[in-house]
Design an enzyme around this catalytic site. Sequence first.
Site, PDB file in Angstrom:
ATOM      1  N   GLY A  42       0.762  -1.230   0.000  1.00 17.70           N
ATOM      2  CA  GLY A  42       0.000   0.000   0.000  1.00 17.70           C
ATOM      3  C   GLY A  42       0.800   1.291   0.000  1.00 17.70           C
ATOM      4  O   GLY A  42       0.604   2.146  -0.874  1.00 17.70           O
ATOM      5  N   PRO A  43       1.696   1.489   0.949  1.00 16.97           N
ATOM      6  CA  PRO A  43       2.413   2.773   1.001  1.00 16.97           C
ATOM      7  C   PRO A  43       3.180   3.090  -0.283  1.00 16.97           C
ATOM      8  O   PRO A  43       3.407   4.269  -0.600  1.00 16.97           O
ATOM      9  CB  PRO A  43       3.359   2.585   2.188  1.00 16.97           C
ATOM     10  CG  PRO A  43       2.686   1.553   3.047  1.00 16.97           C
ATOM     11  CD  PRO A  43       2.031   0.620   2.085  1.00 16.97           C
ATOM     12  N   ARG A  46      -0.308   2.800  -3.474  1.00 22.48           N
ATOM     13  CA  ARG A  46      -1.739   3.039  -3.280  1.00 22.48           C
ATOM     14  C   ARG A  46      -2.235   4.210  -4.117  1.00 22.48           C
ATOM     15  O   ARG A  46      -3.305   4.145  -4.726  1.00 22.48           O
ATOM     16  CB  ARG A  46      -2.045   3.287  -1.801  1.00 22.48           C
ATOM     17  CG  ARG A  46      -3.508   3.621  -1.544  1.00 22.48           C
ATOM     18  CD  ARG A  46      -3.795   3.884  -0.088  1.00 22.48           C
ATOM     19  NE  ARG A  46      -3.695   2.671   0.699  1.00 22.48           N
ATOM     20  CZ  ARG A  46      -2.897   2.531   1.735  1.00 22.48           C
ATOM     21  NH1 ARG A  46      -2.087   3.525   2.066  1.00 22.48           N
ATOM     22  NH2 ARG A  46      -2.880   1.411   2.419  1.00 22.48           N
ATOM     23  N   GLY A  74      -5.119  -8.657  12.438  1.00 20.68           N
ATOM     24  CA  GLY A  74      -4.970  -9.966  13.035  1.00 20.68           C
ATOM     25  C   GLY A  74      -5.075 -11.088  12.038  1.00 20.68           C
ATOM     26  O   GLY A  74      -5.437 -10.908  10.887  1.00 20.68           O
ATOM     27  N   GLU A 108       0.163 -13.716   0.361  1.00 19.11           N
ATOM     28  CA  GLU A 108      -0.804 -13.720  -0.739  1.00 19.11           C
ATOM     29  C   GLU A 108      -0.158 -14.248  -2.013  1.00 19.11           C
ATOM     30  O   GLU A 108      -0.770 -15.046  -2.752  1.00 19.11           O
ATOM     31  CB  GLU A 108      -1.344 -12.306  -0.979  1.00 19.11           C
ATOM     32  CG  GLU A 108      -2.263 -11.795   0.111  1.00 19.11           C
ATOM     33  CD  GLU A 108      -2.578 -10.318  -0.044  1.00 19.11           C
ATOM     34  OE1 GLU A 108      -3.245  -9.774   0.843  1.00 19.11           O
ATOM     35  OE2 GLU A 108      -2.149  -9.713  -1.056  1.00 19.11           O
TER      36      GLU A 108
END
Length: 658
Positions: A42-43, A46, A74, A108
């Site tokens: 993300g950072p 994004r 979590g 992922e």
Amino acid sequence: MSYFEGASTAADPSDASIGVDSDTWQLPLPSGEYEVFLNFRGPDTRYQITDILYRFLVRLRIRTFLDDENLREGEGIWPNLVEAIEQSKIYVPIFSEDYANSKWCLRELAAIVERQKHEEGCIILPIFYMVNPSDVRHQTGPFKQAFRKRSRSFDERTVQEWRDALSKVGALKGWHVESNDKQGAITDLVYSIIWSHLSKSIYVVETDKLVAIDDHIEAVKERMELDSASVGVVGIHGIGGIGKTTIAKAVYNKISGSFARCSFVGNVRETLEQRDGIISLQKKIISDVMRLTTVEPITSVSDGIRIIRERVSGFKVLIILDDVDEKSKLDEILGKFENFASGSRFIVTSRNVRVLRTFTEDDKLYKVRGMSHTHSLQLFYKHAFDLDSPLPGYETLSSDVVSTTGGLPLTLKVVGSLLYKEDKGFWKEKLAQFQQHTLEEEVVEVLMISYASLNYQAKQIFLDIACFLVGEDKEMASYMWADCGFYPISNVIILLQRSLIEIGDGNQFQMHDQLRDLGINIVHRENVENPLRRSRIWSNPQALELLSREKGPSQVQTLRVNSGSFVAKEMASDCFVNLSELRYLDAEYTMLIGDFSNLLPKMRWFRLHYHRNAGHNKLTNLKMENLTILDLHSSDVPYDWGGWRNIIKVCICILLLK
């Protein structure tokens, strides 16, 4: 101009012109099936390439799962992420400098690689954002430092899985973004690849119940001349229920990947009957081709044509227009075909070949005909048994049922589904009904569309052929129809154009079995309770009953009567007193007796099967002033027959005198 040209300006998530609210950036966890899964840090990306790609995918109706790290709270979130991965078909890992610093990205990616091993058709499309693909492949550069930390925090087996996943995906052909000004162009390429894969599954026909479709596909493709740079239009025509839509969809599935944009527009005729039907069709085409969930307002038909010309026609498109009739003015929907980009193709299906001939040549037309008995059985088995062969003991019954369908796919599907899991008693009862020309209502509704659109005269000709004249000479019947004011030249052409009849090599009328049954059903429905009050009677018991009654006027126009044996049955002139509307009489082994001078005023076609050894015909004073056809070719009529003298007008007289 590419639709994505300048897309890099969309990097600011507050840009509302993209069509996705800024709030949708943080999506809820997956609750349905996804098509594309974006895997990214993300950072790093994004508000860069991830944002651009995601917004276009969502706006253009591609179901995309965005893995936002802000939603990861979590380990409980992991099963949901796995579910999204398993639901997706295409995976876009976006590698960036800090990618390997995220355990979520690595987990992922390993799950994606594992998924691809076990699920055929999964596609991984990597993007290398400001990193060298070799660093990903070999875990060098920024990835080397990240894995030093991973080795201290995770077990060796887990780390090795992540390394293997990076090596495998890093070796795939992907896109290298070396500067931000390239983001728009690369996003365009990635999106095009995604669409080329996903478009193959749009409008998919159930392939497990298709039979002999490949020959149809090849025949249509041959007429499309896909190698030509010109704009082409191909027409598919045939009677209702013959499989035109199925063939068009199958062709679409086969070739859509070769076009930049595609649209399948179904139920054109039905849509045009609605208010603002043309505008609805224009919106559908614009939405499909531009891949937009919403389309800018169209204020008029001409406004829709303008938008199609400005925004749609620049693409190499494949557009299917299904179920077009004579009221469907395609130039009012699309504008001119020649205005579209080179290589564009249009497929139009219609029951009416005349409609197709208004915008394409005869060599670009494909007529769909009934299935062979062998192929009909194959399709029937799939619907009647959900198998490729019949259940034991049903072989003969299946063949007999299929023989009543005329190879019409619609009927095979409807009847097969009707008989599914039923016992033999039910099958035998239904077979008896089918053999009496009874059609299932679902089949009647489809076939009636073509009949209902005919004018009155064409309907009369259609019913005459269905009930009496299949196998008869076209010119012979035309004499009767012309004298009745049915305009046979133009109306027979109309029936031919709509595939309701055919003309055989011997100039004889031919008709699909199911259409013949339709005509019989239409006459049956004229009076269900009292067959003698119908316009046409061909059943011998009903004919004999009609002639045995001498009360009340009759509306019967055409009649066939047979004594039922080689011994002629006498029919006195009194039997015909009430048949003032009769224009066609086919009398076999029927001996007519008495004075006919004031009877049958509307008779046009009189066919008498008379045999000398059956007795002497005592018919006299045949003053049928409107008679145009006296057909005695199956009769042994002597020269001294008393019926000759009063025949006033006979256009054609077929005689066999012995």
